[in-house]
Design an enzyme around this catalytic site. Structure first.
Site, PDB file in Angstrom:
ATOM      1  N   ARG A  61       0.824  -1.234   0.000  1.00 49.16           N
ATOM      2  CA  ARG A  61       0.000   0.000   0.000  1.00 49.16           C
ATOM      3  C   ARG A  61       0.851   1.273   0.000  1.00 49.16           C
ATOM      4  O   ARG A  61       0.494   2.273   0.616  1.00 49.16           O
ATOM      5  CB  ARG A  61      -0.967   0.032   1.196  1.00 49.16           C
TER       6      ARG A  61
ATOM      7  N   SER B  44     -10.326  -1.651   4.102  1.00 55.83           N
ATOM      8  CA  SER B  44      -9.599  -2.016   5.336  1.00 55.83           C
ATOM      9  C   SER B  44      -9.003  -0.765   5.952  1.00 55.83           C
ATOM     10  O   SER B  44      -8.393   0.046   5.258  1.00 55.83           O
ATOM     11  CB  SER B  44      -8.446  -2.971   5.009  1.00 55.83           C
TER      12      SER B  44
ATOM     13  N   GLU C 171      -4.323   2.469   7.005  1.00 52.90           N
ATOM     14  CA  GLU C 171      -4.197   2.378   5.542  1.00 52.90           C
ATOM     15  C   GLU C 171      -4.910   3.564   4.874  1.00 52.90           C
ATOM     16  O   GLU C 171      -4.540   4.000   3.791  1.00 52.90           O
ATOM     17  CB  GLU C 171      -4.818   1.051   5.082  1.00 52.90           C
TER      18      GLU C 171
END
Ligand SMILES: Cc1cc2nc3c(=O)[nH]c(=O)nc-3n(C[C@H](O)[C@H](O)[C@H](O)COP(=O)(O)OP(=O)(O)OC[C@H]3O[C@@H](n4cnc5c(N)ncnc54)[C@H](O)[C@@H]3O)c2cc1C
Length: 302
Positions: A173, A224, A294
């Site tokens: 990410r 998420s 995230e």
């Protein structure tokens, strides 16, 4: 900033709207107001407008589908740029594709699979734009954007066009684009032909089913919330802390998937942010684990 509005209208560089709520632009439906929303009608228009914005030091922020964003309830005195119309898609030779940043990842993933190439199924189940995918190095089921990208064109902090072919710094990410001042305008991807007998579209159907069964897709969320630490899933930590189903106001931990925080009605930034921080604090206190968020957080502090 007024001069920018005139530039866009006088030279027909796209659409400009005033005082636009982030609640209409993000999947969490949380956030204050942006002074201007600018949607260029083409990449050429964007390049002119962006050069102007940068040379006049007008603050900007780029938004895709807002599916990975938590925005504070402030009034943002900036020009928000959304590449809705910059959505060109062109097959090149040998499994290569040029994709403009405003393209919907899900559509791109489906088309590439339909054309008989392997590997794009993960794109078909992510609700972002291609710009967002590259920036976040988004991925699913062991594939990520960086596995397939071989060139990315972006506008730099001065509004100049740059073509990058290596040094993407892709990791979980993460990409180089999170380290520099940039607006991604298009990506070039390469996918392998699917082996004989394999229907790549079937993979998409399977992934979609998996997502439907495990994620709260009918609730307002932003994917998420925490990255998975090494060797353990973030949801296992959140479950062990007893937070599944827990709420602060209208900000709650999903019953279906503990690593999804959901807006159960009219959650505020404050409520959602407190929930994120509470889980992080307890993960550190009880398991000595740093849970990294995230989501991208946009607030007045930057
Ligand atoms: C139901 C659901 C499921 C999800 N599943 C997954 C998943 O399986 N895997 C996964 O990785 N993610 C997942 N996500 C998160 C999210 O969809 C991805 O991170 C996606 O790539 C974000 O794209 P976006 O266009 O919405 O970006 P946004 O949320 O709008 O923006 C995210 C960041 O990217 C920047 N950005 C966007 N476009 C550009 C551009 N053109 N140039 C420069 N910067 C840009 C923004 O400034 C911001 O910092 C999910 C989200 C939801 C709501």
């Amino acid at each position: 900033m007024k001069g920018f509005r005139e530039l866009v209208t006088d030279f027909s560089l796209g659409k400009i709207s005033e005082n636009v709520s982030f609640q209409h632009l993000t999947s969490l439906k949380i956030g204050g107001v942006a002074r201007y929303l600018y949607e260029p009608d083409s990449l050429d228009s964007l390049m002119i407008a962006y050069k102007y914005l940068k040379s006049h030091q007008i603050p900007t922020y780029v938004i895709g589908n807002g599916t990975n964003l938590l925005v504070s309830d402030d009034h943002f005195d900036l020009v928000l740029i959304k590449l809705t119309k910059c959505n060109g898609f062109k097959p090149l030779l040998g499994g290569e594709f040029m994709v403009e940043a405003g393209c919907q990842s899900a559509t791109v993933g489906r088309i590439i699979a339909k054309l008989g190439f392997s590997g794009s199924a993960f794109m078909a189940i992510i609700p972002g734009t291609i710009g967002g995918l590259i920036y976040m190095n988004s991925g699913a089921y062991k594939k990520e954007t960086g596995d397939f990208l071989y060139q990315c064109d972006y506008l730099d902090g001065l509004g100049n066009l740059v073509s990058l072919t290596d040094g993407f710094n892709f990791s979980y990410r993460h990409s180089i684009f999170q380290e520099i001042d940039c607006l991604i305008i298009r990506g070039y991807f390469r996918f392998p032909l699917a082996p004989k007998g394999e229907d790549p579209y079937q993979t998409i159907i399977r992934y979609k089913e998996l997502k439907r069964n495990t994620q709260p897709l009918n609730e307002k969320n932003a994917g998420s919330v925490f990255r998975n630490p090494a060797n353990i899933h973030a949801w296992e930590i959140i479950d062990s802390l007893g937070y599944r189903g827990f709420s602060i106001g209208d900000a709650g931990v999903s019953m279906k998937h503990a690593n999804f925080l959901v807006n159960k009605g009219n959650a505020t930034f404050e409520e959602m942010y407190r929930l994120v921080k509470l889980i992080q604090t307890d993960a550190k206190k009880y398991f000595n684990i740093d849970l990294k968020c995230e989501w991208k957080i946009l607030n007045k502090e930057g």
